[in-house]
Write an enzyme that holds these catalytic residues in place. Structure first.
Site, mmCIF file in Angstrom:
data_model
loop_
_atom_site.group_PDB
_atom_site.id
_atom_site.type_symbol
_atom_site.label_atom_id
_atom_site.label_comp_id
_atom_site.label_asym_id
_atom_site.label_seq_id
_atom_site.Cartn_x
_atom_site.Cartn_y
_atom_site.Cartn_z
ATOM 1 N N ASP A 86 44.396 33.376 46.062
ATOM 2 C CA ASP A 86 45.632 34.087 46.384
ATOM 3 C C ASP A 86 45.728 34.344 47.886
ATOM 4 O O ASP A 86 44.726 34.305 48.604
ATOM 5 C CB ASP A 86 45.674 35.411 45.617
ATOM 6 C CG ASP A 86 45.846 35.178 44.128
ATOM 7 O OD1 ASP A 86 46.761 34.424 43.753
ATOM 8 O OD2 ASP A 86 45.048 35.738 43.345
ATOM 9 N N CYS A 126 34.654 48.499 41.833
ATOM 10 C CA CYS A 126 33.917 47.337 41.318
ATOM 11 C C CYS A 126 32.440 47.491 41.685
ATOM 12 O O CYS A 126 32.126 48.137 42.685
ATOM 13 C CB CYS A 126 34.431 46.044 41.943
ATOM 14 S SG CYS A 126 36.193 45.776 41.687
ATOM 15 N N LYS A 128 52.252 33.262 36.545
ATOM 16 C CA LYS A 128 51.340 32.144 36.747
ATOM 17 C C LYS A 128 52.026 30.812 36.478
ATOM 18 O O LYS A 128 52.874 30.719 35.602
ATOM 19 C CB LYS A 128 50.138 32.283 35.788
ATOM 20 C CG LYS A 128 49.266 33.471 36.103
ATOM 21 C CD LYS A 128 48.097 33.550 35.148
ATOM 22 C CE LYS A 128 47.106 34.596 35.613
ATOM 23 N NZ LYS A 128 47.690 35.943 35.705
ATOM 24 N N CYS A 171 38.769 38.843 47.373
ATOM 25 C CA CYS A 171 39.476 39.552 46.295
ATOM 26 C C CYS A 171 40.982 39.609 46.500
ATOM 27 O O CYS A 171 41.461 39.993 47.553
ATOM 28 C CB CYS A 171 38.939 40.974 46.180
ATOM 29 S SG CYS A 171 39.829 41.951 44.966
ATOM 30 N N ARG A 207 54.353 42.392 33.458
ATOM 31 C CA ARG A 207 54.967 41.239 34.113
ATOM 32 C C ARG A 207 55.544 40.266 33.083
ATOM 33 O O ARG A 207 56.555 39.636 33.311
ATOM 34 C CB ARG A 207 53.897 40.540 34.960
ATOM 35 C CG ARG A 207 54.423 39.576 35.981
ATOM 36 C CD ARG A 207 53.299 38.835 36.740
ATOM 37 N NE ARG A 207 52.048 39.528 36.851
ATOM 38 C CZ ARG A 207 51.623 40.188 37.926
ATOM 39 N NH1 ARG A 207 52.383 40.250 39.003
ATOM 40 N NH2 ARG A 207 50.440 40.781 37.929
ATOM 41 N N TYR A 208 54.865 40.122 31.959
ATOM 42 C CA TYR A 208 55.291 39.216 30.888
ATOM 43 C C TYR A 208 55.660 40.070 29.683
ATOM 44 O O TYR A 208 55.106 41.158 29.491
ATOM 45 C CB TYR A 208 54.145 38.288 30.478
ATOM 46 C CG TYR A 208 53.568 37.469 31.595
ATOM 47 C CD1 TYR A 208 54.132 36.240 31.949
ATOM 48 C CD2 TYR A 208 52.454 37.908 32.294
ATOM 49 C CE1 TYR A 208 53.602 35.486 32.969
ATOM 50 C CE2 TYR A 208 51.918 37.151 33.327
ATOM 51 C CZ TYR A 208 52.490 35.942 33.660
ATOM 52 O OH TYR A 208 51.968 35.195 34.666
ATOM 53 N N ARG A 239 42.928 41.708 45.068
ATOM 54 C CA ARG A 239 43.395 43.105 45.083
ATOM 55 C C ARG A 239 42.618 43.907 46.120
ATOM 56 O O ARG A 239 42.401 45.106 45.962
ATOM 57 C CB ARG A 239 43.243 43.741 43.701
ATOM 58 C CG ARG A 239 44.130 43.124 42.649
ATOM 59 C CD ARG A 239 44.424 44.062 41.477
ATOM 60 N NE ARG A 239 45.356 43.425 40.577
ATOM 61 C CZ ARG A 239 45.033 42.934 39.370
ATOM 62 N NH1 ARG A 239 43.808 43.076 38.913
ATOM 63 N NH2 ARG A 239 45.945 42.358 38.621
ATOM 64 N N ASP A 260 49.005 31.951 40.922
ATOM 65 C CA ASP A 260 49.815 33.149 40.737
ATOM 66 C C ASP A 260 50.887 33.101 41.807
ATOM 67 O O ASP A 260 50.590 33.212 43.005
ATOM 68 C CB ASP A 260 48.944 34.406 40.900
ATOM 69 C CG ASP A 260 48.706 35.079 39.577
ATOM 70 O OD1 ASP A 260 49.700 35.489 38.946
ATOM 71 O OD2 ASP A 260 47.534 35.178 39.190
ATOM 72 N N ARG A 274 52.554 41.332 27.017
ATOM 73 C CA ARG A 274 51.255 41.842 27.438
ATOM 74 C C ARG A 274 51.381 42.698 28.691
ATOM 75 O O ARG A 274 52.307 42.510 29.493
ATOM 76 C CB ARG A 274 50.261 40.722 27.669
ATOM 77 C CG ARG A 274 50.709 39.671 28.656
ATOM 78 C CD ARG A 274 49.973 38.360 28.365
ATOM 79 N NE ARG A 274 50.271 37.290 29.281
ATOM 80 C CZ ARG A 274 51.303 36.457 29.169
ATOM 81 N NH1 ARG A 274 52.194 36.634 28.228
ATOM 82 N NH2 ARG A 274 51.463 35.465 30.026
ATOM 83 N N CYS A 289 34.135 41.331 46.191
ATOM 84 C CA CYS A 289 34.208 39.913 46.525
ATOM 85 C C CYS A 289 35.041 39.779 47.797
ATOM 86 O O CYS A 289 36.108 40.395 47.916
ATOM 87 C CB CYS A 289 34.872 39.155 45.382
ATOM 88 S SG CYS A 289 34.142 39.560 43.775
HETATM 89 S S1 SF4 Z 1 37.667 39.908 42.532
HETATM 90 FE FE1 SF4 Z 1 38.245 41.948 43.317
HETATM 91 S S2 SF4 Z 1 38.691 43.154 41.468
HETATM 92 FE FE2 SF4 Z 1 37.459 41.384 40.819
HETATM 93 S S3 SF4 Z 1 35.299 42.079 40.892
HETATM 94 FE FE3 SF4 Z 1 35.746 41.069 42.852
HETATM 95 S S4 SF4 Z 1 36.336 42.780 44.180
HETATM 96 FE FE4 SF4 Z 1 36.538 43.536 42.086
#
Ligand code: SF4
Length: 349
Positions: free
Chosen positions: A275, A105, A319, A112, A92-93, A114, A312, A96, A109
């Protein structure tokens, strides 16, 4: 009931562990069909079962509200796919790239960003051929100064696989920095052993590790010990947190979180505005409230403890620091400038 030895991965597991009522089982099974569930024993042990608004439970125990997707939410809120030249790489940049080796994971979360990509139904782990192509991409682009290992959580990989990957980065001279983004030191601290730490550093590059934590209670005794092992090894530690309604959207909690990072030798780095991930509106605070919180932090705690408040920009525009200067507007309608100086509406229209 105390923490068991295995992670909880289904609505039935949550009912059996006494974390949700049996009456919620069918609804949460519907959530689980769409978004993965996992709570490690370390996380289960941090949940206060007597507090119906417990900030630890809120981060990891699913809710029916996740089945509500609002119009502005997007499956790929930060536009990873728009900037992916080869599988597993996001460029994206200019200087990096993200290297997403794995989309698994240790915990999932509930907020999340993603969430549509991670978990058993997500994008999986890069095949050896895809990993070859990703490493070749990095080697072929001399402008790439930094590789950021994210995912998923790269520290779920075995020490052997991490070491293999790092040794392949070793020979790329233009690459100077390797950075890991992970929740493992707080949610599965026992993984952070000598073999894993040695693997993290096997590229021979300067190695940074961003620890993701959102509430001061995440610094359990075992988490603090894992973080100390990393700091003692010479890995440079920075933080990342998400500003989350009902978890850390008040000054005392945010101040304790940021001080907790600093006390554990982790320099506060990013505080992310949440997000626009699907089914996460119950976590979102307004940008106005976020700005008031970071302004209050500035007046409350040491400069060492100050994170940068980051949005983001939806669509993959990168960002923006929204502490104050890059954003104008109000009443829920903002114009935010990306790093090229281009302006974008937030929420997008
Ligand atoms: S925020 Fe998403 S990618 Fe990061 S640890 Fe939690 S579930 Fe996994």
């Amino acid at each position: 009931m105390g923490a068991g030895k295995a992670s909880l991965k289904s609505a039935d597991d949550l009912v059996a562990a006494g974390l949700v009522a049996h009456a919620q089982r069918d609804g949460l099974a519907a959530v689980a069909k769409r978004y993965a569930i996992a709570l490690t024993p370390a996380v289960v042990g941090l949940i206060d079962r007597n507090d119906p608004a417990d900030p630890m439970a809120r981060q990891f125990v699913p809710q029916l509200a996740e089945l509500v997707t609002t119009p502005e939410e997007r499956a790929d809120p930060i536009g990873d796919l728009a900037h992916s030249p080869v599988e597993g790489i996001v460029h994206r940049y200019p200087d990096r790239v993200l290297l997403k080796a794995v989309h698994v994971c240790p915990v999932y979360c509930r907020f999340c960003f993603r969430r549509e990509m991670v978990g058993p139904q997500g994008l999986g782990t890069l095949t050896p051929e895809a990993m070859d192509a990703a490493i070749t991409y990095i080697a072929d682009h001399p402008e790439i100064w930094e590789v950021i290992l994210t995912g998923g959580d790269p520290l779920v990989l075995s020490a052997r696989r991490l070491r293999d990957m790092m040794e392949r980065l070793k020979g790329i001279d233009h690459l100077k920095i390797v950075r890991f983004h992970t929740r493992v030191p707080v949610v599965e601290p026992e993984r952070v052993d000598d073999a894993l730490i040695s693997a993290l550093k096997a590229s021979g590059k300067t190695t940074y590790l961003a620890v993701h934590a959102n509430h001061p209670r995440e610094f359990s005794e075992t988490a603090r010990a894992a973080i100390a092992r990393l700091a003692d090894s010479g890995v440079v530690l920075i933080s990342q947190s998400v500003l989350l309604k009902g978890v850390n959207d008040d000054v005392p909690t945010l101040a304790a979180l940021m001080r907790g990072f600093v006390e554990n030798r982790i320099k506060p780095y990013y505080l992310h505005h949440p997000d626009l991930a699907p089914g996460t509106s119950h976590f979102r605070v307004s940008i106005e409230d976020g700005q008031k919180l970071v302004a209050a932090l500035r007046g409350t705690i040491s400069g060492l403890c100050q994170p940068t408040y980051i949005l983001d920009i939806p669509g993959g525009h990168g960002k923006a620091d929204i502490g104050a200067s890059s954003i104008s507007g109000g009443d829920g309608c903002f114009t935010v400038r990306d790093f090229r100086g281009e302006e974008h509406r937030y929420p997008p229209v």
